[in-house]
Every structure is written in C-alpha cells, then in structure tokens.
Design a protein around this motif. Structure first.
Motif, short mmCIF file in Angstrom:
data_model
loop_
_atom_site.label_atom_id
_atom_site.label_comp_id
_atom_site.label_asym_id
_atom_site.label_seq_id
_atom_site.Cartn_x
_atom_site.Cartn_y
_atom_site.Cartn_z
N HIS A 1 -35.93 36.25 -23.89
CA HIS A 1 -34.91 35.95 -22.92
C HIS A 1 -33.58 35.00 -23.75
O HIS A 1 -32.45 35.45 -23.67
N ARG A 2 -34.09 34.32 -24.89
CA ARG A 2 -32.94 33.71 -25.51
C ARG A 2 -32.21 34.83 -26.45
O ARG A 2 -30.92 34.65 -26.66
N LEU A 3 -32.58 36.10 -26.90
CA LEU A 3 -32.17 36.91 -27.68
C LEU A 3 -31.29 37.55 -26.78
O LEU A 3 -30.12 38.04 -26.98
N LEU A 4 -31.65 37.92 -25.42
CA LEU A 4 -30.71 38.53 -24.47
C LEU A 4 -29.62 37.61 -23.96
O LEU A 4 -28.60 38.39 -23.69
N ASP A 5 -29.88 36.28 -24.11
CA ASP A 5 -28.52 35.52 -23.92
C ASP A 5 -27.86 35.57 -24.95
O ASP A 5 -26.69 34.90 -25.02
N GLY A 6 -28.13 36.19 -26.06
CA GLY A 6 -27.07 36.38 -27.17
C GLY A 6 -27.35 35.20 -28.28
O GLY A 6 -26.50 35.26 -29.23
N ASP A 7 -28.38 34.41 -28.20
CA ASP A 7 -28.64 33.27 -29.13
C ASP A 7 -28.95 33.92 -30.43
O ASP A 7 -29.73 35.17 -30.39
N SER A 8 -28.67 33.25 -31.74
CA SER A 8 -28.82 33.66 -32.68
C SER A 8 -30.46 33.40 -33.38
O SER A 8 -30.95 32.40 -32.58
N MET A 9 -31.09 34.11 -34.40
CA MET A 9 -32.24 33.62 -34.66
C MET A 9 -32.38 32.00 -35.09
O MET A 9 -33.40 31.56 -34.97
N ARG A 10 -31.60 31.72 -35.89
CA ARG A 10 -31.32 30.11 -36.30
C ARG A 10 -31.26 29.33 -35.06
O ARG A 10 -32.13 28.30 -35.12
N LYS B 1 -34.36 26.79 -34.04
CA LYS B 1 -33.94 25.43 -34.03
C LYS B 1 -34.14 24.84 -32.59
O LYS B 1 -34.99 23.72 -32.64
N HIS B 2 -33.93 25.45 -31.45
CA HIS B 2 -34.53 25.01 -30.05
C HIS B 2 -35.97 24.91 -30.03
O HIS B 2 -36.53 23.97 -29.38
N MET B 3 -36.87 26.01 -30.54
CA MET B 3 -38.22 26.09 -30.39
C MET B 3 -38.87 25.27 -31.65
O MET B 3 -40.11 25.26 -31.75
N GLN B 4 -38.33 24.78 -32.43
CA GLN B 4 -38.65 24.08 -33.83
C GLN B 4 -39.60 25.07 -34.56
O GLN B 4 -40.82 24.67 -34.83
N LEU B 5 -39.32 26.25 -34.71
CA LEU B 5 -39.84 27.22 -35.65
C LEU B 5 -38.91 27.79 -36.61
O LEU B 5 -37.75 27.87 -36.50
N SER B 6 -39.70 28.29 -37.75
CA SER B 6 -38.62 28.88 -38.65
C SER B 6 -38.09 30.05 -38.19
O SER B 6 -38.68 30.75 -37.20
N SER B 7 -36.90 30.56 -39.02
CA SER B 7 -36.28 31.77 -38.59
C SER B 7 -37.29 33.01 -38.75
O SER B 7 -37.16 34.05 -38.12
#
Length: 146
Positions: free
Chosen positions: A109-118, A122-128
């Motif tokens: 859903h974040r990818l579909l919203d246009g968010d970048s991997m970074r 950062k939001h999910m506290q995971l590495s890219s």
C-alpha cells in the motif's frame, strides 16, 4: 490473449506498482475537463434545427482546420493512454487480494501511494534491502494468482 490486453510479467507488474500513483493522477487529470463541461455546450459549429437556417445547405466533407485536427489527435492519444493506464491499474488492483502478511500488505500500500523504498523503510524501521526483498515477495504472491 485478446487484443488490447497487456502481458503480465514480473517486470511489468513491478513497473505498474511503481507507476501506480502517477497513472491514477493522470486519469483523474484527463477526466477533470470532461466532468466540468455540461452536455449542452461544446465548442464548434452547431447545425440549425429550426428557422430559415435549417433550410440552408449543410456543409459536407471534413475540416481542414489544422488546430482542430491537432485537438482530435491529442484527444485520441489521451484516450488511448488512459485506457492503457486503466488496464494496468485494474491488473494491479485485482491482484492485491493475493498478497498475504501484514508486512507485505503495508509495503504494497505504501508503494501504491508512491512512497520510496527509503521512506517505507524509515517508517517501518526496516532496511531498504528488507523492503526490496519484501517487494519481490509481494510480486511473487501477486503472480501466483494467475
């Protein structure tokens, strides 16, 4: 495969997920001018239905107006592109249901919203790198629905 149908490969699906947000915005932008025009008004000559003008000869043949021809070309190409975008968006949307797992759904859903991997990482506290692996897992799950 029917004419006009798009081939769904891993690369295509991945690209459609990345392009999803701007394709939606392009469709909205293309439909906006059409929504604002009422049905009784349009630009161009109208044929008289009553009065003396109705008895006069009507024009035959096409127009040689180069601006009108350009507008027609633009509208045709825009409609063609919009139909293509709608097919791609529809393919992605019908495959969303195949994605399992909370992390995968959130990343999708974040990818579909246009968010970048970074930004997602950062939001999910995971590495890219983890986000990229999750994205690849999402695409595999979406392709299993075939």
């Amino acid at each position: 495969m029917k004419q006009g149908q798009t081939v769904v490969t891993k690369e295509n699906l991945l690209q459609w997920i990345v392009d999803y947000r701007w394709m939606i915005e392009s469709i909205e932008e293309a439909r906006q001018p059409v929504a604002n025009v009422d049905n009784n008004s349009y630009i161009g000559a109208k044929t008289a239905m009553y009065g003396i003008e109705a008895t006069l000869p009507k024009a035959s043949g096409g127009t040689s107006d180069s601006v009108f021809s350009e507008v027609q070309r633009h509208v045709y190409s825009l409609n063609y592109r919009i139909k293509e975008y709608e097919q791609k968006i529809e393919e992605v949307q019908k495959r969303i249901l195949f994605v399992e797992g909370d992390r995968e759904v959130e990343v999708l859903h974040r990818l579909l919203d246009g968010d970048s991997m970074r930004a997602i990482g950062k939001h999910m506290q995971l590495s890219s790198t983890t986000i990229i692996r999750t994205r690849d897992c999402i695409v595999k799950q979406m392709l299993k629905g075939d």
